[in-house]
Write an enzyme that holds these catalytic residues in place. Structure first.
Site, short mmCIF file in Angstrom:
data_model
loop_
_atom_site.label_atom_id
_atom_site.label_comp_id
_atom_site.label_asym_id
_atom_site.label_seq_id
_atom_site.Cartn_x
_atom_site.Cartn_y
_atom_site.Cartn_z
N TYR A 291 -36.07 31.64 9.82
CA TYR A 291 -36.34 32.53 8.91
C TYR A 291 -35.74 32.30 7.46
O TYR A 291 -36.19 32.42 6.57
CB TYR A 291 -35.44 34.14 9.16
CG TYR A 291 -36.18 34.68 10.16
CD1 TYR A 291 -36.66 34.63 11.33
CD2 TYR A 291 -36.29 36.16 9.55
CE1 TYR A 291 -37.42 35.61 12.04
CE2 TYR A 291 -37.07 37.09 10.25
CZ TYR A 291 -37.32 36.88 11.54
OH TYR A 291 -38.13 37.79 12.48
N LYS B 34 -34.57 27.73 24.09
CA LYS B 34 -35.62 27.11 24.54
C LYS B 34 -35.31 25.51 24.46
O LYS B 34 -35.67 24.84 23.95
CB LYS B 34 -36.92 27.14 23.50
CG LYS B 34 -38.31 26.69 23.81
CD LYS B 34 -38.97 27.58 25.15
CE LYS B 34 -40.04 26.68 25.46
NZ LYS B 34 -40.57 27.36 26.53
N ASP C 82 -39.08 32.37 27.19
CA ASP C 82 -40.42 32.68 27.71
C ASP C 82 -40.15 33.34 29.16
O ASP C 82 -40.50 34.27 29.40
CB ASP C 82 -41.39 31.62 27.97
CG ASP C 82 -40.81 30.18 28.61
OD1 ASP C 82 -39.55 30.31 28.73
OD2 ASP C 82 -41.83 29.34 29.05
N ASP D 182 -35.87 38.69 17.13
CA ASP D 182 -36.74 39.48 16.68
C ASP D 182 -37.65 40.01 17.81
O ASP D 182 -37.89 41.17 17.79
CB ASP D 182 -37.23 38.83 15.42
CG ASP D 182 -38.39 39.68 14.83
OD1 ASP D 182 -38.06 41.04 14.51
OD2 ASP D 182 -39.57 39.11 14.64
N ASP E 150 -37.80 43.75 20.05
CA ASP E 150 -38.94 44.76 20.08
C ASP E 150 -39.43 44.66 21.33
O ASP E 150 -39.64 46.27 21.81
CB ASP E 150 -40.00 44.20 19.11
CG ASP E 150 -40.37 44.58 17.83
OD1 ASP E 150 -39.14 44.85 17.27
OD2 ASP E 150 -41.17 44.64 17.43
C1 IPM Z 1 -36.93 43.27 11.94
C2 IPM Z 1 -37.95 43.30 11.14
C3 IPM Z 1 -37.56 42.12 10.17
C4 IPM Z 1 -37.17 40.73 10.84
C5 IPM Z 1 -38.91 42.14 9.23
C6 IPM Z 1 -39.14 43.27 8.64
C7 IPM Z 1 -38.69 40.97 8.22
O1 IPM Z 1 -39.08 42.83 12.04
O2 IPM Z 1 -35.60 43.83 11.31
O3 IPM Z 1 -36.87 43.18 13.03
O4 IPM Z 1 -38.24 40.03 11.21
O5 IPM Z 1 -36.14 40.62 11.22
MG MG Z 2 -38.68 42.78 14.18
#
Ligand code: IPM
Ligand code: MG
Length: 359
Positions: A143, A192, A224, A248, A252
């Site tokens: 990032y 990884k 993975d 990240d 999710d």
């Molecule tokens: C999160 C989001 C952010 C990230 C984006 C919006 C930049 O997906 O907070 O997980 O990737 O960190």
């Molecule tokens: Mg995210």
């Protein structure tokens, strides 16, 4: 009387302002019931700041956050700014605030609420007992590495570099071990290492730090494989620690196990008690302004703030209990309702939670 805590409020875009308004109602109720006192200061951030100030993270907003004891963030982004150049994107503001405030650790709990098991796309028997935390490194890795375009032999190329220092891995590893110690004492470090040099450094460093935490059982999982195991045996994970981009993606995935991204809170922390708290969900531009968004993730983020930054465990317990009671009584916003025709709105949900806050 407890010392007044300064809370910087950056509600942002989309449903951000509506869910933040409900969270502030909850904090006012806490002031009524306890000796705790809060002072709120609001700042522009994200798309709205781009529109009004020409930058997603205005200097005065950043200064306001630095002066505060904690930051409450709603959500940023929306289609309006999606095609903007990098400096004029809400996401750039988000990365900038994390870096500028030294928030290297992102804590995302994924808890399956019993009464919401039906809301998940995963079979209830697989989810049984799932209660995990993803600890994501937040200010390093790909990032923040150098990014550029260049002319290669076959035309244009793009480069994103992934860099991790030993010190960056050490501090996040220590924090994850400390959190694991307060829970079931199991830590999964995700990397990884079969391919990436940064991952080999990550693994070496985590192993070295683990010598200071003999009471915590450490396992190494390739990313993975972790993505697969999260769907197969989610309840067997307790604390997961990983680098920025893997975190990240996995956070999710973990959030979706619960079937209710509208319920999940998160904290971003640095070295001290200061923290930034926000719901895991985004700005949901499709439902913004309709008064139907779920404020629970933001309300639970306040409970997390009380626990991790202020040590107000009694108030945090009260908020979490109120949320549970309201859900147990069958009240649902549209995102978590099985029968959508019975769904209630954002302020109705906030009011019910406030009313359920009884000492
Ligand atoms: C999160 C989001 C952010 C990230 C984006 C919006 C930049 O997906 O907070 O997980 O990737 O960190
Ligand atoms: Mg995210």
């Amino acid at each position: 009387m407890a010392e007044t805590k300064k809370i910087a409020v950056v509600a942002g875009d989309g449903i951000g302002p509506e869910v933040v308004a409900e969270a502030i109602k909850v904090m006012h109720k806490v002031e009524e019931l306890f000796e705790y006192r809060f002072e709120f200061e609001e700042g522009l951030f994200g798309g709205i700041a781009i529109d009004e100030k020409g930058t997603p993270l205005p200097q005065d907003t950043l200064e306001m956050c630095k002066r505060a004891d904690a930051v409450l963030l709603g959500a940023v982004g929306g289609p309006k700014w999606d095609n903007n150049p990098k400096e004029l994107r809400p996401e750039t503001g988000l990365l900038g605030i994390r870096k500028a405030l030294g928030l290297f650790s992102n804590i995302r709990p994924a808890v399956v609420f019993d009464c919401l098991k039906d809301a998940s796309t995963i079979k209830p028997e697989v989810l049984e007992g799932t209660d995990l935390i993803v600890v994501r490194e937040l200010t390093g890795g790909i990032y923040f590495g150098e990014k550029f375009r260049r002319e290669g032999e076959n035309g244009q190329e793009a480069v994103d570099t992934c860099v991790y220092s030993v010190a960056e891995v050490e501090r996040i590893a220590k924090q994850a071990f400390e959190i694991a110690r307060t829970r079931s004492k199991r830590l999964a470090s995700v990397d990884k290492a079969n391919v990436l040099e940064t991952s080999r450094l990550w693994r070496e460093t985590v192993i070295r730090i683990s010598a200071d935490y003999p009471d915590v059982e450490l396992e190494h999982v390739l990313v993975d494989n972790c993505a697969m195991q999260l769907l197969r045996r989610p309840a067997s994970f307790d604390v997961i620690v990983t680098e920025n981009m893997f975190g990240d993606i996995l956070s999710d995935e973990a959030a979706m196990l619960t079937g209710s991204i509208g319920m999940l809170s998160s904290a971003s922390l640095g070295e001290g008690a200061f923290g930034l708290y926000e719901p895991v969900h985004g700005s949901a531009p499709d439902i913004a302004g309709k008064g139907i968004s779920n404020p629970i993730a933001t309300i639970l983020s306040v409970a997390l703030m009380f626990r991790l930054t202020f040590g107000y465990h009694d108030a945090a317990d009260l908020i979490e209990r109120a949320v549970k009671n309201v859900l147990d009584a069958g009240h649902r916003t549209g995102d978590i309702a099985v029968d959508k025709s019975k769904a209630i709105g954002t302020t109705a949900m906030g009011d019910l939670i406030v009313a359920a806050m009884v000492k």
